[in-house]
Enzyme design. Structure first.
Site, mmCIF file in Angstrom:
data_model
loop_
_atom_site.group_PDB
_atom_site.id
_atom_site.type_symbol
_atom_site.label_atom_id
_atom_site.label_comp_id
_atom_site.label_asym_id
_atom_site.label_seq_id
_atom_site.Cartn_x
_atom_site.Cartn_y
_atom_site.Cartn_z
ATOM 1 N N GLY A 129 58.161 89.160 21.333
ATOM 2 C CA GLY A 129 59.244 88.179 21.378
ATOM 3 C C GLY A 129 59.305 87.399 20.081
ATOM 4 O O GLY A 129 58.273 87.110 19.489
ATOM 5 N N ARG A 135 59.394 96.063 23.295
ATOM 6 C CA ARG A 135 59.316 97.332 24.044
ATOM 7 C C ARG A 135 58.413 98.365 23.374
ATOM 8 O O ARG A 135 57.325 98.627 23.835
ATOM 9 C CB ARG A 135 60.706 97.933 24.200
ATOM 10 C CG ARG A 135 61.550 97.157 25.197
ATOM 11 C CD ARG A 135 62.973 97.608 25.156
ATOM 12 N NE ARG A 135 63.806 96.680 25.898
ATOM 13 C CZ ARG A 135 64.453 96.989 27.009
ATOM 14 N NH1 ARG A 135 64.399 98.188 27.495
ATOM 15 N NH2 ARG A 135 65.180 96.083 27.632
ATOM 16 N N ASP A 136 58.877 98.955 22.262
ATOM 17 C CA ASP A 136 58.295 100.206 21.759
ATOM 18 C C ASP A 136 56.818 100.162 21.375
ATOM 19 O O ASP A 136 56.432 99.467 20.436
ATOM 20 C CB ASP A 136 59.093 100.660 20.533
ATOM 21 C CG ASP A 136 60.579 100.695 20.829
ATOM 22 O OD1 ASP A 136 60.930 100.935 21.996
ATOM 23 O OD2 ASP A 136 61.376 100.476 19.900
ATOM 24 N N THR A 146 53.222 83.506 18.770
ATOM 25 C CA THR A 146 53.844 83.437 20.099
ATOM 26 C C THR A 146 54.073 81.976 20.474
ATOM 27 O O THR A 146 53.221 81.117 20.192
ATOM 28 C CB THR A 146 53.023 84.111 21.224
ATOM 29 O OG1 THR A 146 53.697 83.868 22.472
ATOM 30 C CG2 THR A 146 51.589 83.656 21.353
ATOM 31 N N ASP A 156 53.865 81.106 23.355
ATOM 32 C CA ASP A 156 53.030 80.898 24.547
ATOM 33 C C ASP A 156 51.634 80.344 24.243
ATOM 34 O O ASP A 156 50.958 79.859 25.144
ATOM 35 C CB ASP A 156 52.850 82.235 25.301
ATOM 36 C CG ASP A 156 54.163 82.820 25.770
ATOM 37 O OD1 ASP A 156 55.161 82.080 25.819
ATOM 38 O OD2 ASP A 156 54.201 84.028 26.087
ATOM 39 N N GLY A 165 55.874 80.949 29.004
ATOM 40 C CA GLY A 165 54.429 80.952 28.789
ATOM 41 C C GLY A 165 53.701 82.139 29.393
ATOM 42 O O GLY A 165 52.481 82.232 29.310
ATOM 43 N N ARG A 213 67.075 69.100 41.519
ATOM 44 C CA ARG A 213 67.748 70.083 40.668
ATOM 45 C C ARG A 213 66.699 70.783 39.801
ATOM 46 O O ARG A 213 65.690 70.177 39.435
ATOM 47 C CB ARG A 213 68.769 69.424 39.731
ATOM 48 C CG ARG A 213 69.927 68.759 40.425
ATOM 49 C CD ARG A 213 70.929 69.777 40.947
ATOM 50 N NE ARG A 213 72.130 69.127 41.446
ATOM 51 C CZ ARG A 213 72.288 68.698 42.697
ATOM 52 N NH1 ARG A 213 71.300 68.828 43.581
ATOM 53 N NH2 ARG A 213 73.424 68.119 43.067
ATOM 54 N N LEU A 247 65.980 79.155 24.881
ATOM 55 C CA LEU A 247 66.137 78.020 23.960
ATOM 56 C C LEU A 247 64.795 77.658 23.337
ATOM 57 O O LEU A 247 64.722 77.194 22.199
ATOM 58 C CB LEU A 247 66.672 76.790 24.715
ATOM 59 C CG LEU A 247 68.137 76.833 25.117
ATOM 60 C CD1 LEU A 247 68.476 75.625 25.989
ATOM 61 C CD2 LEU A 247 69.011 76.834 23.865
HETATM 62 N N1 LIG Z 1 49.520 95.989 27.510
HETATM 63 C C1 LIG Z 1 50.028 96.555 26.429
HETATM 64 N N2 LIG Z 1 49.466 97.661 25.899
HETATM 65 C C2 LIG Z 1 49.983 98.231 24.813
HETATM 66 N N3 LIG Z 1 51.074 97.789 24.165
HETATM 67 C C3 LIG Z 1 51.678 96.701 24.631
HETATM 68 C C4 LIG Z 1 51.191 96.012 25.793
HETATM 69 N N4 LIG Z 1 51.997 94.962 26.027
HETATM 70 C C5 LIG Z 1 52.942 94.990 25.066
HETATM 71 N N5 LIG Z 1 52.774 96.025 24.233
HETATM 72 C C6 LIG Z 1 53.594 96.391 23.074
HETATM 73 O O1 LIG Z 1 53.340 95.387 22.109
HETATM 74 C C7 LIG Z 1 54.499 95.057 21.379
HETATM 75 C C8 LIG Z 1 54.758 93.597 21.544
HETATM 76 O O2 LIG Z 1 54.948 93.300 22.899
HETATM 77 P P1 LIG Z 1 54.823 91.895 23.602
HETATM 78 O O3 LIG Z 1 53.613 91.833 24.451
HETATM 79 O O4 LIG Z 1 56.104 91.673 24.288
HETATM 80 O O5 LIG Z 1 54.750 90.895 22.434
HETATM 81 P P2 LIG Z 1 53.563 90.130 21.796
HETATM 82 O O6 LIG Z 1 53.055 90.957 20.677
HETATM 83 O O7 LIG Z 1 54.205 88.890 21.377
HETATM 84 O O8 LIG Z 1 52.554 89.900 22.879
HETATM 85 C C9 LIG Z 1 55.615 95.935 21.906
HETATM 86 O O9 LIG Z 1 55.746 97.024 21.019
HETATM 87 C C10 LIG Z 1 55.096 96.369 23.255
HETATM 88 O O10 LIG Z 1 55.583 97.634 23.576
HETATM 89 O O1 LIG Z 2 62.520 87.972 25.829
HETATM 90 P P1 LIG Z 2 62.112 88.443 27.176
HETATM 91 O O2 LIG Z 2 61.986 89.910 27.285
HETATM 92 O O3 LIG Z 2 63.009 87.840 28.232
HETATM 93 O O4 LIG Z 2 60.646 87.907 27.449
HETATM 94 C C1 LIG Z 2 60.327 86.628 27.902
HETATM 95 C C2 LIG Z 2 58.884 86.344 27.612
HETATM 96 O O5 LIG Z 2 58.665 86.264 26.207
HETATM 97 C C3 LIG Z 2 58.091 85.011 25.865
HETATM 98 O O6 LIG Z 2 59.134 84.122 25.533
HETATM 99 C C4 LIG Z 2 57.179 85.157 24.662
HETATM 100 O O7 LIG Z 2 56.164 86.102 24.921
HETATM 101 P P2 LIG Z 2 55.549 87.026 23.767
HETATM 102 O O8 LIG Z 2 55.117 86.098 22.677
HETATM 103 O O9 LIG Z 2 54.396 87.751 24.417
HETATM 104 O O10 LIG Z 2 56.619 87.948 23.311
HETATM 105 C C5 LIG Z 2 57.399 84.561 27.162
HETATM 106 O O11 LIG Z 2 57.176 83.170 27.212
HETATM 107 C C6 LIG Z 2 58.394 85.044 28.190
HETATM 108 O O12 LIG Z 2 57.783 85.255 29.434
HETATM 109 MG MG LIG Z 3 52.540 88.365 24.533
#
Ligand SMILES: Nc1ncnc2c1ncn2[C@@H]1O[C@H](COP(=O)(O)OP(=O)(O)O)[C@@H](O)[C@H]1O
Ligand SMILES: O=P(O)(O)OC[C@H]1O[C@](O)(COP(=O)(O)O)[C@@H](O)[C@@H]1O
Ligand SMILES: [Mg+2]
Length: 360
Positions: free
Chosen positions: A14, A76-77, A137, A139, A182, A278, A285
């Site tokens: 993210g 994703r990827d 992040t 979070d 978070g 509410r 944001l």
């Molecule tokens: N449990 C996991 N194992 C391997 N790859 C992951 C896993 N979770 C997320 N990824 C990959 O890590 C990258 C970042 O994903 P994400 O977890 O959303 O962000 P962040 O690096 O902020 O934690 C993406 O390419 C996603 O496909």
């Molecule tokens: O952008 P998406 O797919 O709705 O994901 C929402 C998630 O990404 C975050 O904003 C940030 O998480 P990452 O730093 O792991 O990407 C989380 O707080 C939230 O749960």
């Molecule tokens: Mg993460």
């Protein structure tokens, strides 16, 4: 030791405020020591698909205050489990490594969170790739560092939302609930809640009871405070319950997106507590817009530290903040490890001392 000439940089997961500040810092500090920086677009997806962009001093000019990432990102990827057709995945990690080699990239700087760190660590283990990570992040859910950049901006935005909810709550004698992000950690809820003067703070780390929240609201009413404010983390759950799932994202390794607990809580408080309630879901944001001064500074320091690590030939490490210094921690020590708030956290104690209800 062989001096590295070219590094690649990508942003993963993210987006969050401060990503551009890190990119700028890497390019500027790199230029100063003769390092060429190449940008990989759209996270690990772009690494597999061979999407590149140049990163010269000119390309990073003016991006310090800009939110998001000029490189683009994805949550994703995963190259080791890459979507190739509907519900079909293949390991395309070797292609990613070839793409790096063809561009002459000798080290890869990954600016990402827990998911990105796992992938970086897999590249290190399987291909002996020279990787360096910068903890990103909103979070703050990464171990090994006291702060991820982006967190300070997110809590400032959530704090401002709480200030605004206070005035309308007070006018209407209502309970106002703010649901914040978070994932499975409550850092944003705790810090924003304390900064914004919330009466109840509900965290994934402390399962809560509705009755406890209603008791707090009633206690305040008895003190002639006819409104109450609650912050609830998206990962918070009732005692004996599970976190509320908002949606499942296909193609994302962590497919679960949390959300919905705020509205459930609002309904329960209104029905059982018989007080108008509410819920506001702050959502994305929290991730948008310009970084705070704190995040710009932290991001700049992380970028410089990453370049220093490249210069020193020290790889497989994540830049981390410890006692206000940037240090290096082995990625294998942090990848895949949770980073929840410890129950004896000083801020939880301080909040309890001023009467904040945690729903337990
Ligand atoms: N449990 C996991 N194992 C391997 N790859 C992951 C896993 N979770 C997320 N990824 C990959 O890590 C990258 C970042 O994903 P994400 O977890 O959303 O962000 P962040 O690096 O902020 O934690 C993406 O390419 C996603 O496909
Ligand atoms: O952008 P998406 O797919 O709705 O994901 C929402 C998630 O990404 C975050 O904003 C940030 O998480 P990452 O730093 O792991 O990407 C989380 O707080 C939230 O749960
Ligand atoms: Mg993460």
């Amino acid at each position: 030791m062989k001096q590295i000439k070219t590094v690649g940089v990508l942003t993963g997961g993210g987006d969050c405020p401060g990503l551009n500040a890190v990119i700028r810092s890497i390019v500027k500090a790199g230029n100063a020591c003769g390092l060429t920086t190449l940008g990989i677009k759209n996270g690990f997806g772009g690494l597999v698909n061979n999407e590149w962009t140049q990163l010269t001093a000119q390309d990073v000019s003016g991006i310090l205050p800009r939110g998001g990432t000029i490189l683009g990102t994805t949550n994703r990827d995963n190259p080791f489990h890459f979507p190739v057709a509907d519900h079909e995945y293949a390991d395309l990690s070797a292609r990613a490594v070839t793409n790096l080699q063809q561009r002459g990239v000798e080290a890869l700087i990954v600016i990402g969170g827990d998911g990105s760190l796992r992938i970086a660590d897999e590249f290190r283990q399987k291909y002996n790739l020279a990787v360096i990570a910068v903890p990103k992040t909103i979070d703050n859910d990464l171990p090994g560092t006291e702060r991820t950049f982006g967190f300070d901006t997110a809590i400032s935005i959530a704090m401002e939302a709480l200030d605004r909810l206070h005035t309308t709550a007070e006018s209407h004698h209502r309970v106002m609930i703010l649901e914040v992000m978070g994932r499975y950690a409550g850092w944003i809820a705790l810090h924003a809640g304390v900064a914004g003067g919330a009466d109840c703070i509900l965290l994934p780390e402390i399962p809560f009871r509705i009755s406890s929240v209603i008791n707090k609201v009633r206690e305040r009413q008895q003190q002639e405070k006819m409104f109450s404010i609650a912050v609830v983390a998206e990962g918070a759950r009732l005692t004996g319950g599970s976190p509320v799932v908002a949606r499942i994202v296909d193609g994302s390794p962590d497919r679960i997106r949390l959300g919905g607990i705020g509205n459930q809580l609002a309904q329960a408080v209104e029905e059982e507590g018989r007080i108008e309630t509410r819920c506001t879901v702050l959502g994305h944001l929290q991730r948008g817009g310009s970084p705070t001064a704190y995040d710009r500074i932290l991001a700049t320091r992380y970028g410089v530290a990453a370049v220093n690590a490249v210069q020193d030939g020290e790889f497989g490490c994540m830049m981390a903040l410890k006692n206000n210094r940037i240090v290096r921690v082995p990625i294998e020590q942090v990848a895949g490890k949770p980073a929840n708030i410890p129950l004896d956290d000083d801020l939880i104690r301080a909040a309890r001392a001023i009467g904040v209800c945690f729903g337990d």
